[in-house]
Write a protein that holds these residues in place. Structure first.
Motif, short mmCIF file in Angstrom:
data_model
loop_
_atom_site.label_atom_id
_atom_site.label_comp_id
_atom_site.label_asym_id
_atom_site.label_seq_id
_atom_site.Cartn_x
_atom_site.Cartn_y
_atom_site.Cartn_z
N VAL A 22 -67.85 -27.38 -11.22
CA VAL A 22 -68.30 -27.52 -9.85
C VAL A 22 -69.82 -27.70 -9.85
CG1 VAL A 22 -68.50 -26.38 -7.61
CG2 VAL A 22 -66.40 -26.14 -8.93
N VAL A 23 -70.30 -28.70 -9.11
CA VAL A 23 -71.73 -28.94 -8.97
C VAL A 23 -72.21 -28.29 -7.68
CG1 VAL A 23 -73.49 -30.71 -8.57
CG2 VAL A 23 -71.73 -31.06 -10.31
N GLY A 24 -73.24 -27.47 -7.78
CA GLY A 24 -73.76 -26.79 -6.61
C GLY A 24 -75.16 -26.25 -6.86
N PRO A 25 -75.74 -25.57 -5.88
CA PRO A 25 -77.10 -25.03 -6.02
C PRO A 25 -77.23 -24.11 -7.23
CG PRO A 25 -76.36 -24.87 -3.74
CD PRO A 25 -75.16 -25.28 -4.55
N LEU A 26 -78.40 -24.15 -7.86
CA LEU A 26 -78.66 -23.35 -9.06
C LEU A 26 -79.99 -22.63 -8.91
CD1 LEU A 26 -78.07 -22.63 -12.09
CD2 LEU A 26 -79.38 -24.69 -12.67
N ASP A 27 -79.98 -21.32 -9.11
CA ASP A 27 -81.22 -20.55 -9.19
C ASP A 27 -81.75 -20.72 -10.61
OD1 ASP A 27 -83.29 -18.74 -9.30
OD2 ASP A 27 -82.18 -17.10 -8.34
N GLY A 70 -76.72 -27.04 -10.53
CA GLY A 70 -76.04 -26.78 -11.79
C GLY A 70 -74.61 -27.26 -11.75
N ALA A 71 -74.08 -27.57 -12.91
CA ALA A 71 -72.66 -27.90 -13.07
C ALA A 71 -72.05 -26.71 -13.81
CB ALA A 71 -72.49 -29.18 -13.87
N THR A 72 -71.19 -25.97 -13.12
CA THR A 72 -70.69 -24.70 -13.64
C THR A 72 -69.20 -24.80 -13.93
OG1 THR A 72 -72.34 -23.60 -12.25
CG2 THR A 72 -70.62 -22.22 -13.21
N ARG A 77 -69.87 -20.61 -16.89
CA ARG A 77 -70.87 -21.13 -17.82
C ARG A 77 -71.53 -22.39 -17.26
NH1 ARG A 77 -68.45 -23.27 -21.78
NH2 ARG A 77 -66.37 -23.06 -20.91
N LEU A 78 -72.78 -22.60 -17.65
CA LEU A 78 -73.52 -23.77 -17.19
C LEU A 78 -73.22 -24.94 -18.13
CD1 LEU A 78 -75.46 -24.21 -14.82
CD2 LEU A 78 -77.36 -23.88 -16.41
N ALA A 79 -72.61 -26.00 -17.58
CA ALA A 79 -72.28 -27.18 -18.37
C ALA A 79 -73.38 -28.23 -18.29
CB ALA A 79 -70.97 -27.78 -17.89
N GLY A 80 -74.23 -28.14 -17.27
CA GLY A 80 -75.30 -29.10 -17.09
C GLY A 80 -76.18 -28.68 -15.94
N PHE A 81 -77.36 -29.31 -15.84
CA PHE A 81 -78.26 -28.99 -14.73
C PHE A 81 -79.21 -30.15 -14.49
CE2 PHE A 81 -80.82 -27.88 -18.35
CZ PHE A 81 -82.14 -28.06 -17.97
N VAL A 82 -79.76 -30.18 -13.30
CA VAL A 82 -80.79 -31.14 -12.93
C VAL A 82 -81.81 -30.43 -12.06
CG1 VAL A 82 -79.58 -31.94 -10.84
CG2 VAL A 82 -81.23 -33.45 -11.96
N TYR A 83 -83.06 -30.82 -12.19
CA TYR A 83 -84.04 -30.35 -11.21
C TYR A 83 -85.12 -31.39 -11.02
CZ TYR A 83 -87.82 -28.75 -14.43
OH TYR A 83 -88.84 -28.67 -15.35
N GLY A 84 -85.74 -31.33 -9.87
CA GLY A 84 -86.79 -32.27 -9.54
C GLY A 84 -87.59 -31.80 -8.36
N MET A 85 -88.53 -32.64 -7.93
CA MET A 85 -89.44 -32.27 -6.84
C MET A 85 -90.14 -33.52 -6.32
SD MET A 85 -92.30 -30.59 -9.34
CE MET A 85 -91.02 -30.12 -10.52
N PRO A 86 -90.71 -33.46 -5.12
CA PRO A 86 -91.53 -34.58 -4.67
C PRO A 86 -92.66 -34.81 -5.66
CG PRO A 86 -91.08 -33.06 -2.85
CD PRO A 86 -90.62 -32.38 -4.11
N ASN A 87 -92.89 -36.06 -6.04
CA ASN A 87 -93.90 -36.33 -7.06
C ASN A 87 -95.30 -36.00 -6.54
OD1 ASN A 87 -94.48 -37.30 -9.73
ND2 ASN A 87 -95.57 -38.97 -8.74
N ASP A 88 -96.12 -35.51 -7.44
CA ASP A 88 -97.50 -35.13 -7.13
C ASP A 88 -98.39 -35.79 -8.17
OD1 ASP A 88 -100.00 -33.85 -6.91
OD2 ASP A 88 -99.09 -31.98 -6.23
N ARG A 89 -99.33 -36.60 -7.73
CA ARG A 89 -100.20 -37.32 -8.66
C ARG A 89 -101.06 -36.40 -9.52
NH1 ARG A 89 -101.94 -42.86 -8.04
NH2 ARG A 89 -100.65 -44.00 -6.55
N HIS A 125 -69.31 -31.65 -22.34
CA HIS A 125 -68.91 -32.03 -20.98
C HIS A 125 -69.44 -33.41 -20.58
CE1 HIS A 125 -67.49 -27.91 -20.39
NE2 HIS A 125 -68.61 -27.51 -20.94
N GLN A 126 -69.95 -34.15 -21.53
CA GLN A 126 -70.48 -35.48 -21.21
C GLN A 126 -69.35 -36.49 -21.05
OE1 GLN A 126 -73.42 -36.42 -24.21
NE2 GLN A 126 -74.78 -34.76 -23.58
N ASN A 127 -69.71 -37.64 -20.47
CA ASN A 127 -68.78 -38.76 -20.25
C ASN A 127 -67.66 -38.43 -19.28
OD1 ASN A 127 -70.17 -40.38 -22.25
ND2 ASN A 127 -69.17 -39.12 -23.80
N ARG A 128 -67.95 -37.54 -18.33
CA ARG A 128 -66.97 -37.18 -17.31
C ARG A 128 -67.55 -37.32 -15.91
NH1 ARG A 128 -65.02 -31.45 -18.12
NH2 ARG A 128 -63.70 -32.07 -16.38
N GLY A 129 -68.74 -37.90 -15.80
CA GLY A 129 -69.35 -38.10 -14.49
C GLY A 129 -70.17 -36.93 -14.01
N VAL A 130 -70.40 -35.92 -14.86
CA VAL A 130 -71.15 -34.74 -14.44
C VAL A 130 -72.61 -35.09 -14.19
CG1 VAL A 130 -71.88 -32.41 -15.09
CG2 VAL A 130 -69.57 -33.18 -15.64
#
Length: 200
Positions: A22-27, A70-72, A77-89, A125-130
């Motif tokens: 399941v993909v959802g918010p991650l602390d 996170g992808a849990t 267990r954490l199978a994957g994660f992403v994070y980002g932010m508005p870019n700052d020069r 968990h790769q190659n499954r669209g996560v």
């Protein structure tokens, strides 16, 4: 949230165990060590690199607008994660890529962009669209009209994924201090491109 059905008994990683994701918010600050363990396996990082990146991740998560998903797995267990932010020069990444983008007439991409700082999926968990689900979900909530990221400048599955989502190359052969391989900087309009269903 995105849900990835399990393979059923005998087909997931481990006998008789489902592999629902399941993909959802991650602390991310609270689970930084677990996330970096995923990144270490996916990206081939040593203990010293992980220690350095831990401080970077914790600092990034204090930046305005930073968020993580996170992808849990079904057992938490954490199978994957992403994070980002508005870019700052003023951030280090922007100062490195800016001359490369300027030389190619793409410096404006540093403004009004949501930067994908890290995206990693455990090899099991790769190659499954996560990865696709993680990056589309985190950018779908961005206020910015476009997204920017960097990826190792090689013909990799990651680069193939980004191209399929609408990212194009803004600069190639970008050299980051201490990075052994050159990177490509890529940008895409938001929302990211979705897969077109095939007509049968």
């Amino acid at each position: 949230m995105a849900h990835f059905p399990g393979h059923g008994p005998g087909h997931g990683p481990g006998p008789g165990r489902r592999d629902d994701i399941v993909v959802g918010p991650l602390d991310l600050a609270a689970r930084v060590d677990e996330a970096l363990a995923v990144q270490a396996v996916a990206f081939g990082l040593g203990a010293e690199e992980v220690a350095v990146r831990r401080q970077i991740v914790l600092r990034h998560m204090t930046c305005p607008g930073a968020r993580a998903l996170g992808a849990t797995t079904a057992d938490g267990r954490l199978a994957g994660f992403v994070y980002g932010m508005p870019n700052d020069r003023t951030h280090w990444w922007s100062t490195v890529v800016e001359p490369y983008l300027r030389a190619r007439g793409h410096e404006d991409w540093l403004d009004g962009s949501f930067v994908i700082t890290e995206l990693h999926v455990h090899p099991a968990h790769q190659n499954r669209g996560v990865g696709r689900a993680l990056i589309t979900a985190v950018t779908d909530t961005a206020a910015e009209p476009r997204s920017i990221l960097s990826a190792i400048d090689t013909d990799s599955p990651a680069r193939g994924l980004y191209h399929s989502l609408g990212y194009t190359d803004l600069a190639r052969q970008v050299l980051f201090p201490s990075a052994p391989r050159p990177y490509a900087v890529m940008g895409a309009p938001l929302p990211l491109r979705r897969r077109t269903p095939r007509v049968r």
